[in-house]
Design a protein around this motif. Structure first.
Motif, mmCIF file in Angstrom:
data_model
loop_
_atom_site.group_PDB
_atom_site.id
_atom_site.type_symbol
_atom_site.label_atom_id
_atom_site.label_comp_id
_atom_site.label_asym_id
_atom_site.label_seq_id
_atom_site.Cartn_x
_atom_site.Cartn_y
_atom_site.Cartn_z
ATOM 1 N N UNK A 416 48.050 -3.965 0.550
ATOM 2 C CA UNK A 416 48.424 -3.236 2.066
ATOM 3 C C UNK A 416 47.139 -4.319 2.224
ATOM 4 N N UNK A 417 46.452 -5.536 1.883
ATOM 5 C CA UNK A 417 44.688 -6.807 1.873
ATOM 6 C C UNK A 417 46.467 -7.035 3.409
ATOM 7 N N UNK A 418 47.669 -7.765 3.014
ATOM 8 C CA UNK A 418 48.088 -8.144 4.237
ATOM 9 C C UNK A 418 47.606 -8.537 5.445
ATOM 10 N N UNK A 419 48.232 -8.586 6.277
ATOM 11 C CA UNK A 419 48.161 -8.749 7.693
ATOM 12 C C UNK A 419 49.750 -9.485 7.668
ATOM 13 N N UNK A 420 49.295 -8.010 9.263
ATOM 14 C CA UNK A 420 51.108 -7.792 9.830
ATOM 15 C C UNK A 420 51.728 -9.339 10.123
ATOM 16 N N UNK A 421 51.274 -10.055 10.565
ATOM 17 C CA UNK A 421 51.640 -11.733 10.229
ATOM 18 C C UNK A 421 52.254 -11.559 9.558
ATOM 19 N N UNK A 422 51.587 -11.732 8.427
ATOM 20 C CA UNK A 422 51.301 -12.141 6.501
ATOM 21 C C UNK A 422 52.986 -11.677 5.925
#
Length: 718
Positions: A416-422
Motif C-alpha cells: 500500500x505504500x507504493x504510489x500510483x505511478x510506481x
C-alpha cells in the motif's frame, strides 16, 4: 624431488636440501600407506548392510568423508607438502601440508595447514615471528620442486641453513602464467590474508579489497579452514554455500576447494537459487530494476500469500448421513491457527484441513467408530472442501508473483505504500517474462509457499505407506495362523502392535523426489563480488542463512551501480547488525604499470576508491593502438608465450575468431561484467570508452584493465 634450474644451482647444495629429501621419502611412504588404508576403510563401509534412518545417514556421511580424502590424497603426490617451519624451541623442522599425514610409527609427517600448529607458517612476520627461527616455502611444478624460498627471523638461522634471494617462490608465483582455472596459493598466503582466513565464523565478516589483493583466494581458503576448524559448520549442520557472480567465475574457481581437501561445498550464482533464474533476462527498464531492488517490496510477498489464508467469516451447515454439522467463523479461525509459525503455505494447508476435520468430527457421539465415519463423511463433503479450497488454496510461487505484476489492485493491496505511478511502472503485459530483478520475489514466494507438489507428494507417500502396512498386516495374520506351538507366542503377538508395523515400512520404496540442494538452510554462506547485490538479492542469501554467519567479499570501487555507503550502513539496512570489517590493501596480482593507468580511471568517478598498492613491476608499459592491430597483438603474444591465457574485453564480448597459431583456446572474449573476478596474462581492451558513462562505465573500464597480470593493451577504433 628437487629439480632446480641452473640459475638456482646454489640452492641445490646438499647441506640445504638433504633433510628435505629424507623427509619427502618418509612422506611418500606414508602417503602410499594412507591411500591403501583409506581405500580399505571405504570398501568396508560400502559393504555394510543396508540400513535406514540415522544409521543410513551416518554411513552416507562416512562414505562422503572417506571418498573426499581419498580423492585428495590421489590428486596430489609429495606436493601435498607446502613448506616447513623451524621453531626456536624445536630441534627438527615441522612440515606443513594440505592434509595431515602420519607415519607408521605415529610420527606426524605433515601438519594440516588449517591446524593451530600451522598458523605461524602463514602468519609469522619479522615484527612478530610467532616463535619461528625460519620458514621455507616450496614451489612445485609437475610434482617436482623447481624453487623454494627461505625466510629467517633470527640471526643464527642464517648460518648455512637458508638460501636467501628476493626473486624466489613468492614473487615468482605472482608472475606465473595463468590458466583457465584459478590456482590455490596455499604456499604463498601472506600474514594479512591468513588473519582473515582464520577469523571466527560468528556474525558477518566483510573482506574489502581492491583488484589483485587476493579476496577470492582468501574467501575460498577461509571456507576450507572454517569447515575444518568449526564443528558448527559441518555437513551435518547445513554445510557451506559459496555464491559467485556468474558461471564462468564458478568454473574458474572450481578446483580450489577440492585441492584444499573440501569437496562438500555447494557453489552457485544467484540465478541458480530459483528454477526461473536460468532463462531470466536482464531488466532493461532502470526504473523497474530500481523498484525491484527494494527489500521492502520483497516483503510484500508475505502479504500476497496471506491474502490466500483468510478464514471464512460466515457459518454454514454440512449435511452428512451421521449428523448435520454447523461450522462457524470460530471453527475456521481455530483451524487456521493450527500450523506452527514458519510452516510453508502448502504444507500448512494440509494441517489446517486435518485440524478442521478433527474439530468438526469431535461433535459426534462418543462412539469411536461413528466419529471416524463422521470424519470420513466430512472429508468427502463437496461443499466443505470447496469452501476450504477458496479460503486456503494450493498456490504456485510463480503465479503469485506474476499476479503482482499484472493485477494493479492486488499489488496495491500487498504494497500500500507504493504510489500510483510506481504501481503502473511495475505492471507488464507478459507477467511471466522473468528478469533477474524478479528472482528475489520468486525466491521469497517459494520460501513462503513451499512446493506446490508437496501436498500431492505427502498423499502419495501416505497411500504407499498404508498399502505397505496393509500388506504387512496380511503377512502377520498368515504367520499367526501358521503358528502351531505356544513357544514364542508373545513375540508373534507383538507383531500386531502398530509401532512394529510402522517400523517395518521400507522408506526406500516410498515415492519421493530429490531435495533442492540450494534451498538451505546453510550454516555459513560466502558471497563474492558482494558489492553488486541489491537489497532484494540479499534477502535470497539471508533466507538461507538463519545463523547470519557470512563471509562477504567485495570492493566498493567495483560496484557498477555505485556504492556510496559504508559496508556497515549497507548491511544494516538489510538486517545485519553484527558486522566485522577486514581490509586488504596490497595488490599481489596486478603489476604497477597497469595500476598506474587504471587508478585515474576509477578515481575520476569514485575519489575515495580503495585502490591497492602493487608489490611488483612487470617492466612492460601499457600499450595503445588501433583495433586493426588486434590480430597482430594476439598472434605475437601467442608466439612469445607457450603458456598462459589472454582475454579480449569489449562491450559486447564478441570478436572475430582467428587461429592465432592454433592457440585460440587460450584466448577468450568477454564483456567487462563476465570478466569480473577472473585474471589473464594478457588483456586487450577494445574501445573502452564504449563501455558506458558515469560510474557504471568507469567501473567497467577499471575492472577490465585490472584483469591483467602481465600485459595490458588498449585498442581504439579512432
Amino acid at each position: 624431488m628437487f629439480d632446480l634450474p641452473d640459475r638456482l644451482a646454489p640452492k641445490a647444495d646438499r647441506s640445504l636440501i638433504a633433510d628435505d629429501e629424507l623427509h619427502f621419502a618418509a612422506i611418500a611412504e606414508g602417503l602410499e600407506r594412507s591411500i591403501a588404508e583409506v581405500g580399505e576403510r571405504l570398501d568396508v563401509v560400502r559393504r555394510q548392510p543396508e540400513s535406514h534412518g540415522q544409521a543410513a545417514l551416518d554411513r552416507d556421511l562416512e562414505v562422503h568423508r572417506l571418498s573426499g580424502r581419498l580423492r585428495t590424497l590421489r590428486r596430489f603426490g609429495l606436493d601435498l607438502c607446502l613448506g616447513r617451519v623451524v621453531g626456536t624451541d624445536a630441534a627438527e623442522p615441522v612440515y606443513i601440508g594440505r592434509l595431515g599425514l602420519t607415519g607408521p610409527d605415529g610420527r606426524r609427517l605433515l601438519i594440516d595447514w588449517r591446524s593451530p600448529v600451522a598458523e605461524p607458517f602463514f602468519g609469522a612476520t619479522h615484527g612478530d615471528p610467532m616463535g619461528l627461527t625460519s620458514r621455507r616455502r616450496y614451489r612445485w611444478t609437475h610434482g617436482r620442486i623447481t624453487d623454494y624460498w627461505d625466510e629467517v627471523f633470527t640471526p643464527d638461522a642464517l648460518a648455512g641453513h637458508a638460501a636467501l634471494d628476493d626473486q624466489s617462490a613468492f614473487i615468482a608465483s605472482l608472475g606465473s602464467a595463468r590458466s583457465g582455472r584459478m590456482q590455490d596459493v596455499l604456499g604463498t598466503i601472506q600474514a594479512d590474508q591468513d588473519a582473515i582466513i582464520r577469523a571466527g565464523s560468528r556474525g558477518a565478516l566483510v573482506v574489502d579489497g581492491g583488484p589483485g589483493t587476493g579476496k577470492t583466494v582468501v574467501a575460498l581458503h577461509r571456507t576450507a579452514y572454517l569447515l575444518y576448524s568449526d564443528p558448527r559448520l559441518g555437513h551435518r549442520r547445513g554445510g557451506v554455500l559459496f555464491i559467485g557472480p556468474h558461471q564462468p567465475y564458478l568454473d574458474y574457481v572450481a578446483d580450489i576447494l577440492p585441492g584444499l581437501g573440501e569437496e562438500g561445498v555447494e557453489t552457485a550464482t544467484l540465478r541458480d537459487l530459483v528454477p526461473e533464474g536460468a532463462d531470466a533476462a536482464i531488466e532493461a527498464d532502470s526504473a523497474v530494476a530500481r523498484a525491484k531492488s527494494s527489500v521492502e517490496l520483497v516483503r510484500a510477498v508475505e502479504a500476497a500469500v496471506a491474502y490466500y489464508e483468510r478464514p471464512p467469516s460466515t457459518g454454514m451447515t454440512i449435511e452428512t448421513p451421521w449428523a448435520d454439522v454447523w461450522v462457524d467463523a470460530r471453527d475456521w479461525q481455530e483451524a487456521f491457527d493450527a500450523p506452527e509459525p514458519g510452516t510453508t503455505h502448502n504444507e500448512a494447508r494440509l494441517q489446517v484441513w486435518e485440524e478442521l476435520l478433527a474439530i468438526l468430527s469431535d461433535r459426534g457421539d462418543d462412539d469411536e467408530v461413528e466419529t471416524e465415519q463422521l470424519r470420513a463423511s466430512l472429508a468427502e463433503s463437496r461443499e466443505l472442501r470447496m469452501t476450504f479450497n477458496r479460503a486456503w488454496p494450493v498456490l504456485d510461487a510463480a503465479g503469485v508473483v506474476a499476479d503482482l505484476w499484472s493485477v494493479p489492485a492486488y499489488l496495491r493491496r500487498c504494497a500500500p505504500w507504493l504510489a500510483d505511478e510506481e504501481i503502473r511502472v511495475l505492471q507488464r503485459q507478459a507477467p511471466r517474462a522473468w528478469t533477474v530483478a524478479d528472482l528475489p520475489f520468486l525466491d521469497a514466494a517459494r520460501q513462503r509457499i513451499g512446493d506446490p507438489e508437496s501436498s500431492r507428494d505427502r498423499r502419495r507417500r501416505e497411500a504407499a505407506a498404508a498399502a505397505q502396512r496393509e500388506e504387512m498386516s496380511h503377512v502377520i495374520d498368515n504367520l499367526l495362523e501358521a503358528q502351531v506351538h505356544d513357544d514364542g507366542e508373545g513375540v508373534m503377538t507383538m507383531l500386531r502392535g502398530q509401532d512394529v508395523q510402522y517400523s517395518l515400512i521400507d522408506e526406500a520404496e516410498l515415492p519421493s523426489r530429490d531435495p533442492d540442494e540450494l534451498a538451505g538452510p546453510f550454516a555459513h554462506i560466502v558471497v563474492d563480488e558482494a558489492q553488486e547485490l541489491t537489497d532484494a538479492e540479499w534477502s535470497m542469501v539471508l533466507a538461507r542463512c538463519p545463523s547470519r554467519s557470512l563471509t562477504i567479499v567485495g570492493d566498493r570501487a567495483q560496484a557498477r551501480h555505485g556504492f556510496t555507503e559504508s559496508w556497515r550502513e549497507r548491511l544494516a539496512r538489510i538486517g545485519l547488525d553484527h558486522v566485522a570489517l577486514a581490509s586488504l590493501a596490497i595488490n599481489y596480482r596486478t603489476p604497477e604499470e597497469v595500476m598506474n593507468e587504471a587508478e585515474p580511471v576509477i578515481r575520476a568517478a569514485i575519489p575515495d576508491a580503495n585502490v591497492p598498492t602493487s608489490v611488483r613491476s612487470s617492466g612492460i608499459p601499457v600499450a595503445h593502438g588501433s583495433v586493426s592491430e588486434i590480430d597482430t597483438v594476439l598472434e605475437g603474444w601467442v608466439a612469445e608465450h607457450a603458456e598462459g591465457t589472454a582475454c579480449v574485453i569489449s562491450s559486447d564480448g564478441v570478436r572475430e575468431e582467428t587461429d592465432a597459431h592454433g592457440a585460440s583456446a587460450r584466448i577468450r572474449s568477454l564483456t567487462p561484467t563476465l570478466a569480473k573476478g577472473l585474471e589473464f596474462d594478457l588483456v586487450v581492451l577494445i574501445d573502452p570508452q564504449s563501455f558506458g558513462d558515469g560510474i557504471e562505465g568507469a567501473v567497467d573500464r577499471y575492472v577490465a584493465m585490472t584483469r591483467a597480470t602481465g600485459r595490458l593493451v588498449v585498442l581504439t577504433s579512432t
